[in-house]
Structures are given as C-alpha cells and as structure tokens.
Design a protein around this motif. Structure first.
Motif, PDB file in Angstrom:
ATOM      1  N   SER A 137       3.767   9.403  -8.369  1.00 55.81           N
ATOM      2  CA  SER A 137       5.045   9.517  -9.055  1.00 55.81           C
ATOM      3  C   SER A 137       5.481   8.110  -9.434  1.00 55.81           C
ATOM      4  CB  SER A 137       6.094  10.180  -8.157  1.00 55.81           C
ATOM      5  OG  SER A 137       5.722  11.509  -7.833  1.00 55.81           O
ATOM      6  N   GLU A 138       5.798   7.928 -10.692  1.00 52.00           N
ATOM      7  CA  GLU A 138       6.034   6.576 -11.208  1.00 52.00           C
ATOM      8  C   GLU A 138       7.237   6.568 -12.143  1.00 52.00           C
ATOM      9  OE1 GLU A 138       3.515   3.149 -13.697  1.00 52.00           O
ATOM     10  OE2 GLU A 138       2.608   5.090 -13.192  1.00 52.00           O
ATOM     11  N   GLN A 139       8.052   5.536 -12.030  1.00 53.62           N
ATOM     12  CA  GLN A 139       9.179   5.340 -12.929  1.00 53.62           C
ATOM     13  C   GLN A 139       9.139   3.920 -13.481  1.00 53.62           C
ATOM     14  OE1 GLN A 139      13.540   4.959 -11.647  1.00 53.62           O
ATOM     15  NE2 GLN A 139      13.495   7.050 -12.492  1.00 53.62           N
ATOM     16  N   THR A 140       9.210   3.783 -14.792  1.00 52.72           N
ATOM     17  CA  THR A 140       9.190   2.473 -15.442  1.00 52.72           C
ATOM     18  C   THR A 140      10.318   2.410 -16.473  1.00 52.72           C
ATOM     19  OG1 THR A 140       7.594   3.242 -17.102  1.00 52.72           O
ATOM     20  CG2 THR A 140       6.714   2.177 -15.134  1.00 52.72           C
ATOM     21  N   TYR A 141      10.711   1.174 -16.778  1.00 56.57           N
ATOM     22  CA  TYR A 141      11.724   0.916 -17.794  1.00 56.57           C
ATOM     23  C   TYR A 141      11.114  -0.004 -18.845  1.00 56.57           C
ATOM     24  CZ  TYR A 141      15.397   2.912 -14.843  1.00 56.57           C
ATOM     25  OH  TYR A 141      16.180   3.764 -14.092  1.00 56.57           O
ATOM     26  N   THR A 188       8.528   1.453 -10.259  1.00 50.52           N
ATOM     27  CA  THR A 188       8.451   2.104  -8.956  1.00 50.52           C
ATOM     28  C   THR A 188       7.232   3.012  -8.948  1.00 50.52           C
ATOM     29  OG1 THR A 188      10.850   2.064  -8.668  1.00 50.52           O
ATOM     30  CG2 THR A 188       9.618   3.614  -7.306  1.00 50.52           C
ATOM     31  N   ILE A 189       6.376   2.853  -7.958  1.00 48.23           N
ATOM     32  CA  ILE A 189       5.159   3.656  -7.851  1.00 48.23           C
ATOM     33  C   ILE A 189       5.071   4.199  -6.427  1.00 48.23           C
ATOM     34  CG2 ILE A 189       2.643   3.670  -7.982  1.00 48.23           C
ATOM     35  CD1 ILE A 189       2.804   1.391  -9.969  1.00 48.23           C
ATOM     36  N   SER A 196      -2.965  18.427   9.132  1.00 53.90           N
ATOM     37  CA  SER A 196      -2.823  17.751   7.835  1.00 53.90           C
ATOM     38  C   SER A 196      -2.484  16.289   8.062  1.00 53.90           C
ATOM     39  CB  SER A 196      -1.727  18.410   6.982  1.00 53.90           C
ATOM     40  OG  SER A 196      -0.459  18.264   7.590  1.00 53.90           O
ATOM     41  N   ALA A 197      -2.756  15.499   7.037  1.00 50.01           N
ATOM     42  CA  ALA A 197      -2.384  14.085   7.030  1.00 50.01           C
ATOM     43  C   ALA A 197      -1.881  13.740   5.641  1.00 50.01           C
ATOM     44  CB  ALA A 197      -3.571  13.204   7.405  1.00 50.01           C
ATOM     45  N   ARG A 198      -0.727  13.085   5.575  1.00 51.39           N
ATOM     46  CA  ARG A 198      -0.141  12.629   4.316  1.00 51.39           C
ATOM     47  C   ARG A 198       0.071  11.126   4.411  1.00 51.39           C
ATOM     48  NH1 ARG A 198       5.160  16.085   3.817  1.00 51.39           N
ATOM     49  NH2 ARG A 198       5.452  14.702   2.037  1.00 51.39           N
ATOM     50  N   LEU A 199      -0.606  10.370   3.555  1.00 49.95           N
ATOM     51  CA  LEU A 199      -0.570   8.908   3.595  1.00 49.95           C
ATOM     52  C   LEU A 199       0.106   8.409   2.323  1.00 49.95           C
ATOM     53  CD1 LEU A 199      -4.270   8.372   4.773  1.00 49.95           C
ATOM     54  CD2 LEU A 199      -2.242   8.876   6.164  1.00 49.95           C
ATOM     55  N   THR A 200       1.303   7.839   2.492  1.00 47.02           N
ATOM     56  CA  THR A 200       2.130   7.457   1.352  1.00 47.02           C
ATOM     57  C   THR A 200       2.291   5.948   1.283  1.00 47.02           C
ATOM     58  OG1 THR A 200       3.374   9.522   1.524  1.00 47.02           O
ATOM     59  CG2 THR A 200       4.366   7.755   0.231  1.00 47.02           C
ATOM     60  N   ASP A 201       2.156   5.424   0.068  1.00 44.42           N
ATOM     61  CA  ASP A 201       2.388   4.003  -0.217  1.00 44.42           C
ATOM     62  C   ASP A 201       3.380   3.930  -1.369  1.00 44.42           C
ATOM     63  OD1 ASP A 201       1.870   1.118  -0.216  1.00 44.42           O
ATOM     64  OD2 ASP A 201       0.857   1.512  -2.104  1.00 44.42           O
ATOM     65  N   ALA A 202       4.511   3.255  -1.162  1.00 48.15           N
ATOM     66  CA  ALA A 202       5.550   3.168  -2.179  1.00 48.15           C
ATOM     67  C   ALA A 202       5.951   1.716  -2.398  1.00 48.15           C
ATOM     68  CB  ALA A 202       6.775   3.992  -1.769  1.00 48.15           C
ATOM     69  N   THR A 203       6.108   1.326  -3.663  1.00 50.56           N
ATOM     70  CA  THR A 203       6.551  -0.026  -4.004  1.00 50.56           C
ATOM     71  C   THR A 203       7.537   0.048  -5.159  1.00 50.56           C
ATOM     72  OG1 THR A 203       4.736  -0.377  -5.582  1.00 50.56           O
ATOM     73  CG2 THR A 203       4.376  -1.077  -3.297  1.00 50.56           C
ATOM     74  N   THR A 204       8.497  -0.863  -5.141  1.00 51.83           N
ATOM     75  CA  THR A 204       9.378  -1.017  -6.291  1.00 51.83           C
ATOM     76  C   THR A 204       9.543  -2.506  -6.568  1.00 51.83           C
ATOM     77  OG1 THR A 204      11.520  -0.409  -7.256  1.00 51.83           O
ATOM     78  CG2 THR A 204      11.517  -0.994  -4.928  1.00 51.83           C
ATOM     79  N   VAL A 211       6.643   0.188   1.108  1.00 52.15           N
ATOM     80  CA  VAL A 211       6.710   1.106   2.243  1.00 52.15           C
ATOM     81  C   VAL A 211       5.350   1.746   2.453  1.00 52.15           C
ATOM     82  CG1 VAL A 211       7.611   3.363   2.978  1.00 52.15           C
ATOM     83  CG2 VAL A 211       9.170   1.638   2.086  1.00 52.15           C
ATOM     84  N   ASP A 212       4.961   1.862   3.718  1.00 56.72           N
ATOM     85  CA  ASP A 212       3.831   2.693   4.120  1.00 56.72           C
ATOM     86  C   ASP A 212       4.372   3.750   5.079  1.00 56.72           C
ATOM     87  OD1 ASP A 212       1.583   1.485   2.790  1.00 56.72           O
ATOM     88  OD2 ASP A 212       1.839  -0.218   4.148  1.00 56.72           O
ATOM     89  N   GLU A 213       4.167   5.010   4.725  1.00 56.78           N
ATOM     90  CA  GLU A 213       4.642   6.109   5.566  1.00 56.78           C
ATOM     91  C   GLU A 213       3.523   7.135   5.711  1.00 56.78           C
ATOM     92  OE1 GLU A 213       8.821   8.249   5.755  1.00 56.78           O
ATOM     93  OE2 GLU A 213       7.598   9.112   4.138  1.00 56.78           O
ATOM     94  N   ASN A 214       3.021   7.265   6.935  1.00 56.52           N
ATOM     95  CA  ASN A 214       1.945   8.205   7.220  1.00 56.52           C
ATOM     96  C   ASN A 214       2.470   9.301   8.134  1.00 56.52           C
ATOM     97  OD1 ASN A 214       0.230   6.496   5.771  1.00 56.52           O
ATOM     98  ND2 ASN A 214      -0.298   5.332   7.603  1.00 56.52           N
ATOM     99  N   ILE A 215       2.212  10.545   7.749  1.00 57.86           N
ATOM    100  CA  ILE A 215       2.683  11.697   8.507  1.00 57.86           C
ATOM    101  C   ILE A 215       1.466  12.533   8.902  1.00 57.86           C
ATOM    102  CG2 ILE A 215       4.157  13.748   8.489  1.00 57.86           C
ATOM    103  CD1 ILE A 215       5.772  12.379   6.243  1.00 57.86           C
ATOM    104  N   TYR A 216       1.277  12.701  10.201  1.00 63.50           N
ATOM    105  CA  TYR A 216       0.177  13.499  10.736  1.00 63.50           C
ATOM    106  C   TYR A 216       0.760  14.742  11.388  1.00 63.50           C
ATOM    107  CZ  TYR A 216      -1.920   8.868  10.226  1.00 63.50           C
ATOM    108  OH  TYR A 216      -2.337   7.651   9.736  1.00 63.50           O
ATOM    109  N   ALA A 217       0.191  15.893  11.095  1.00 65.59           N
ATOM    110  CA  ALA A 217       0.773  17.142  11.571  1.00 65.59           C
ATOM    111  C   ALA A 217      -0.312  18.089  12.063  1.00 65.59           C
ATOM    112  CB  ALA A 217       1.577  17.811  10.454  1.00 65.59           C
ATOM    113  N   ALA A 218       0.079  18.954  12.993  1.00 69.71           N
ATOM    114  CA  ALA A 218      -0.769  20.044  13.475  1.00 69.71           C
ATOM    115  C   ALA A 218       0.136  21.213  13.825  1.00 69.71           C
ATOM    116  CB  ALA A 218      -1.592  19.613  14.687  1.00 69.71           C
TER     117      ALA A 218
END
Length: 781
Positions: A436-440, A494-495, A523-531, A603-610
């Motif tokens: 998901s990306e936002q640019t100006y 923002t990416i 499940s595993a969700r590995l998120t990397d976000a930068t602005t 930001v690095d946000e990793n969510i591990y679930a079972a």
C-alpha cells in the motif's frame, strides 16, 4: 476485569482440550464431495446439504462445492436447501473403494410447486448472498456484485453504506473511510481474498477504501463477529473483498459495462467502464483464467466554507460569547480517476484439489486545484456589542491562495496457495504480499496577502447564509493591494509492505458422542512501513511570479455559495510558473529541515499467530469454541531535529506483547429460516504508527503545537458480546435484530495539554490510553 478475561480464556481452553482428547476414529473415512448447481449449471453458494441418516451437514462455498470427510459405506440420503428454490433430495451410494463425487441440481420447479422463484441476475445475486449469510456460523452480511451494480457507487466505501451498521466518512462528497457499528475506522480490518491490506495513509491504520472501485469485486463479506481462524485486529468487524474466480461460471464468459453521468453543479461528465473475461479450458475444463479491468473518472466542483468558532469575552458586558475568528472560503476543482485490474489462474487437477495464483491492483489519483480566500478576524480586535449571533472585528487580515495537490494511492496484492481434501482431513495454505503506497507528485501552495485591514462584521441570524460585510464593501477584490506572501511545497512517500504466510488443517472427529470438526492453523504477517517527507518554503520576492496576482488569475469566477471571491487562478499559467520555479525553490536555504525530518519514520511489525477451534452440533444447535494467540514484535525509528546543531538524532523503540483471544460462537436454527446467534469474542486494535513511534514534531510559529509519539502506548483490546435473531423470507428477504456490546481496555484517545517546549509556551498533543470504555448498540435490518 483481568479476572473475567482469564475465566473466558480458561473456559475456551478447557473445552478445546476436551475436544482434542475425545477425537475418535470410529467414523469410517469414506469422503463424499460434490457441487450444488441450478438448472443452468451455475453454482449455488451457501446451500445447506445434510445427510438424513446421520444429521451431518455441510455448506457450499462460492463455487457451490461441499464435502463430507467421513460417511458410512452404503446408501445415504442427501437433502439440499437453498432460499428461493425448492428443497431437493436424492439418494447416493457411498463407495469405500471409489471416489464419491456428485452434482446436485436444484430446479426452479418441483412436484407441487408451480412457480419460478428466481428471475433475473439481481435476484439471483441476492439469493446467493442471503444463502451464504444464512448458513454462516458467525454474524455476517454479504453483498453480491449484482446488488453493488444497482447503485452508482464509485468505490468500496460507498458500496458498504448499503450494509446495515455502516457509516462512511466522506471527502469532497465521496466515501473514504468506513465506520462499523459506531466504532473508529481503525477498528475495521480489510482484506482482499483473505489477504490483509494496509492503509496507504501514513497517519492511520484505517483503509482508504475510495482507492478500490466497487466494480472489481464479486462480493463483499462483512464479518461482525470473528472466528478463531480470522486475524484478531478487527474490533468492529472485518471486510473481505472477494474477487471473481474463473470457476464462478464455466466456459468462456465476457462481460462489459459502462456509463456516463452529468453533474449539474459544475457542468461536468463522469465516466465509468469495466470488463471481465474468464474461461475454463483443458481436459474436463480443469484450468481457469480470469482478467478484469476497471476505469472511472469523476470531475467535480466543490464549494466549502469553514468557520472557526471560539469563546471570547465581550469587551462591554464581560460575558463569554461564541464568535467566529476565522473563515476559509474554499473553491475546489477536482478530477479523480480510479484504475484497477484483477487476475487469476486456477488449476483443479481433480474435484478435491485447487491451486491458484491471484493478483489485484488499484490506483486512485486525486488531482485538485483549490482557490481560497482566508479571512483572519482574530488578527484584529473584537469590538463592542457582541453576542452569539453578531460581532464586529477591526483590522481583519485576508489573503488569497491557490493550492495544487495531486495525491496517488496504490494498493496491490499477490497471493498463491492451494486447497486439498485428503481422505480424512483438509489442508489449505497461502503465501501473499501486499503493498500500500501513497505519494504526492505535486503539492504546493501560492499565497498573496492584502495590505488592507478593514473592519468586518457578520450576522448569523440566517445561519445557512450569514451576512458578511466584506462581501458588500469588497476590499478582497482590490488586486492592487495584494503582495506575494509565500510559497510552500511538500512531497511525501509512504510505503507499507506485508508478507504473509498461512496454513490450516481441518479434520473430522468426535465430541460428546457427536461428530465434530476440528481446525488448527498458524500464520505470520511481516510488515515494513516507511514514510519520508520533505518541505520547502520561500518568502523571497525574487521567487514570486513575475505576472503578479492579477496576471496569475484567469477569467473564470470563483463563486462560493452566495459569496463572490473574485476570479480563479489560471491553471495553465500557474502550472507553467511552477514548472520553471520548482527547482529554484528546492535549495538548501528554503528547506524546512525540522518539519521534513520529524515527519519521517520507519516501522517493523511482525505478528505471529496460532489457533485451534472445534465445531460440533447438538440437534439444531451448532457450537464453535476455540482459542487464538497472537504475538506482536514491534520496532520503530523516528527522528528529533536539533535546531541549534542542524542535526537529526534517531530515536528507536521496540516492544513485544502476546495476546489471547478466546472464542465461543453459538448458532441455533429455530426453524430452517429462523436463526439465532450468540458470540463471546475478543479482538485487538494496535496503535496508529505515528502515535507510537518515538518522534517529536514542533511547529515553527508561536504558540507552538508539539506532537509527540508515545512508545508506551498499549493496543486497545475489546471483549465482545453479540446476539441476534434472523428470519429469512422465502421471497428473498431478511428481517433481523442484532445487539452488541464491546468492553474496551486501553482505548486510545488524543490528549492536548499546555506546557513549555524549549523555553516557549506550547500545546502538547499525544496519544494516551484510557483505562476502559464501551461501544453498544442495536441493529434492525
């Protein structure tokens, strides 16, 4: 409160452990699978298929497919029920040595039934949606593509306003964010074909649903109560956008649609067009391919008046009165375009195996010119004889401004996976990616200020059209009094990238002497976000447009409701000037370093679930109990700018936390069409990234507004109670009442406190946790 949570977790864990201890092997593993279709061969999703001898039931998926993992060898009787069609019954011989695969056809007529119930695509789509909603275990709403197409809704947010419980937040008249059951927009999770998507916006987790056009989906599934296999970050509920599959209809299919509308306000045309091509081919039509495309363009003119009301002291009476101290008269010319594509490849080597590759791409581009007249009454003094309706200010200041802003959002997903129905258990898995990306690409403001400081009075006796003296004396139309004030330019990228992997196993067993279905997954969700943001500002007259204000205006009037603002800026002239000026203003001396750097974060946000869950039946009552656990690993980096040394200092923070989400969901059929539901669930909403990263951003003019991140901010947790009663009409209708209560812990709110920052008075703005709160309500459908 903690004691209550532990008890709920303990009860669910005990029931889940008991179910695992009594999984039996007494059921012979003779699987039976098939499809339920209508007379035209179209699949019937949401049909209820039951085995008369054992009472076992199954529900068809979107392709009309159902399966029983274990049936006794020999003759059994199957019954299929579907709203809008007569119930069908047929006998089946279950073999212990051969594959048991059938096609169950429900016809429009049956003995004793002399009528056609479903006519036309819209009713056909409504029937599919209602049948899926009726047979789902949890409280859901489903909207079919046919129903979406009945309304001129440009995007998914506007399509969701048709669903009970939804409100939408609009921008320029179009829906953008959704609020489900009165909750904040961040409390609603959104996924595409089960792939969670992130918000392109840097400041919120709420999804900009105006990015996705409404005509690229096959259905919208809204889960108002969650089950353990679903991601827990959906306190209000979860919206799943289901794209089309080549196996929704067999063979070659081509569908196109288009439309043109006329906007009386502004005299512009809007256009929309979309198309879908799908085909099934190969031996026994085991391969499928689909491609769809959508394009829309909306041209709009929008008038907007913003008044800033404050409390002041009347200079004569000394009483506190409400007065307006600032107006912004804004005149917008906007063009919004949406472009979207979806594609899918599917391979079904046999009736119990599926491999797929799917992708979606949505782009939203908002090109906006804004002419505005800003009147700062508070720059002068409040005169006598003031009340809540009328006031007079001396030495008011006003300025004209043009802003050209282009913002572009892109959301795309890719997923690959498979589904297998082995003898005795089922397996599904997927690997997905979301960006998901936002640019100006363009974002600048050109401002002129008048040297005139007139007295301005107003009368709000007619609140819809207040009388304002400035538009009688017309000082704002004296172009010779305006001088170049400043030029601002910004760019921001923002990416947010997320990789996700999931796997689920389902198998049949027993519980309390009854057949039960057990499901486990991880499940595993590995998120990397930068602005990344950059800002420039110049007040140097050498950078002013050489034509002056009069030379930058065109001949098109700017009429804001009943107020004439003057002529608009000429878009062609300002575009030429900006093109030649852009590189000159982006010099080191014009960089607003503090605002540029303190707006950045990573930001690095990793969510591990079972999870584990068990579903079993007692007569007409279906019970699901389970437990989900999610572990969150969060880290971030933001910056603090030192004005004295012109250096940026990186501030990093990290934290880990684990949350447990017990679940109890009960569904009871009082009759085939009267369904009651009850659910005890738990969910989470993690903080917005700017609220939790360790950053400090201060303005550059007094009084200062200092925005601070709060690394100690906790996620919001909710314990939910839902109950409802639904009656499905054979004539394709629904009557329903649902009640809900959400007990909130650590609800996030924004606190503004006065203080001092670097020796100057300041207002601090920071997110904090309230200890508790609640959301409650009733839905009538």
């Amino acid at each position: 409160m903690k004691t209550r949570h532990n008890r709920l977790a303990g009860v669910s864990s005990a029931v889940l452990a008991l179910s695992l201890s009594v999984i039996g092997s007494a059921y012979a593993q003779h699987p039976l699978s098939g499809r339920v279709v209508d007379e035209r061969g179209n699949p019937l999703p949401g049909a209820r298929v039951s085995v008369s001898e054992s009472g076992a039931t199954a529900t068809t998926n979107r392709q009309g497919e159902f399966s029983f993992s274990s049936l006794p060898e020999g003759e059994v009787t199957l019954t299929a029920s579907y709203l809008g069609l007569p119930t069908g019954t047929r006998g089946v011989s279950v073999s212990a040595t051969e594959a048991n695969v059938i096609t169950f056809t429900l016809t429009d007529t049956a003995p004793g039934v002399d009528r056609i119930v479903i006519t036309g695509q819209i009713l056909d789509g409504a029937a599919r949606a209602l049948n899926q909603q009726r047979t789902n275990s949890a409280t859901t709403n489903i909207v079919s593509a046919d129903s979406i197409g009945r309304f001129p809704d440009a995007n998914i947010a506007e399509a969701l306003q048709r669903v009970p419980g939804f409100g939408i937040q609009r921008d320029q008249g179009e829906g953008r964010f959704v609020n489900l059951r009165g909750a904040p927009a961040e409390f609603t999770g959104v996924s595409v074909d089960g792939v969670s998507i992130a918000s392109p916006d840097d400041g919120t987790r709420a999804i900009d649903l105006d990015t996705i056009p409404s005509d690229v989906v096959n259905a919208i599934e809204v889960s108002k109560t969650l089950l353990p296999f679903q991601d827990a970050d959906s306190i209000a509920g979860r919206v799943n956008l289901v794209t089309r599959s080549p196996f929704d209809r067999s063979g070659l299919r081509i569908n196109t649609q288009g439309g043109v509308s006329y906007n009386e306000f502004g005299g512009n045309n809007d256009v929309r067009a979309s198309g879908v091509v799908s085909n099934t081919f190969g031996p026994d039509q085991r391969f499928g391919a689909l491609f769809s495309a959508s394009y829309s363009r909306t041209d709009r003119q929008v008038d907007n008046i913003e008044a800033d009301w404050v409390i002041e002291t009347d200079p004569v009476s000394g009483n506190d009165v409400f007065v307006v101290d600032e107006w912004s008269f804004k005149d917008y010319d906007t063009r919004r375009t949406r472009t979207a594509f979806t594609g899918g490849l599917e391979f079904r080597p046999d009736d119990v195996t599926l491999y797929y590759l799917r992708g979606t791409y949505s782009r939203f581009r908002d090109d906006e010119f804004r002419n505005s007249l800003d009147v700062d009454l508070g720059a002068g003094n409040l005169l006598a004889a003031t009340n809540n309706t009328t006031a007079t200010w001396d030495r008011a200041r006003f300025q004209k401004e043009v802003r050209h802003r282009i913002v572009q959002n892109v959301i795309w997903t890719m997923s690959a996976g498979g589904e297998h129905d082995f003898s005795g258990f089922e397996l599904d898995y997927s690997l997905s990616f979301n960006r998901s990306e936002q640019t100006y690409p363009t974002r600048y403001q050109l401002r002129y200020r008048s040297s005139l400081r007139p007295e301005v009075s107003y009368d709000y006796t007619n609140f819809d059209e207040p009388a304002i003296s400035l538009f009688q004396t017309n000082e704002h139309l004296d172009l010779g009094a305006y001088a170049f004030r400043q030029f601002d330019e910004r760019e921001q990228d923002t990416i947010k990238d997320e990789w996700a992997a999931r796997a689920n196993v389902t198998f049949q067993g027993g519980l309390f002497g009854q057949a039960a279905e057990h499901r486990f997954g991880a499940s595993a969700r590995l998120t990397d976000a930068t602005t990344d943001e950059n800002r420039w500002r110049s007040r140097d007259n050498s950078f002013a447009p050489p034509l002056g204000l009069a030379g930058m205006l065109g001949d098109q009037p700017s009429q804001n409701f009943g107020y004439f603002l003057g002529n608009k800026f000429d878009q062609g002239r300002q575009g030429e000037w900006h093109g030649s000026f852009r590189s000159a203003v982006r010099q080191p001396g014009n960089v607003r370093a503090s605002q540029s750097i303190t707006g950045d974060y990573s930001v690095d946000e990793n969510i591990y679930a079972a999870y584990g869950m068990t579903e079993f039946d007692f007569g007409n009552t279906s019970v699901i109990t389970g437990l989900r656990v999610e572990h969150t690993d969060f880290s971030s980096t933001a910056f603090r700018f030192n004005e004295d040394t012109d250096e940026a200092v990186a501030n990093s923070n990290s934290r880990q936390y684990t949350n447990w989400f017990p679940n109890l969901t009960v569904r009871h059929e009082f009759s085939e069409n009267l369904v009651g539901r009850f659910a005890l669930t738990r969910a989470i909403s993690r903080p917005n990234y700017p609220d939790v990263v360790a950053r400090i951003s201060a303005g550059d003019t007094a009084p200062l507004t200092v925005r601070r991140g709060n690394p100690d901010l906790n996620p919001t947790l909710a314990n939910n109670v839902d109950a409802g009663l639904e009656y499905y009409l054979e004539t394709l209708g629904l009557l329903a009442v649902n009640v809900f209560y959400k007990d909130l812990e650590d609800y996030e709110f924004t606190l503004r406190t006065p203080g001092e920052f670097e020796g100057l008075p300041a207002t601090f703005v920071q997110a904090e946790n309230a200890p508790d709160g609640y959301i409650r309500g009733v839905e009538l459908t």
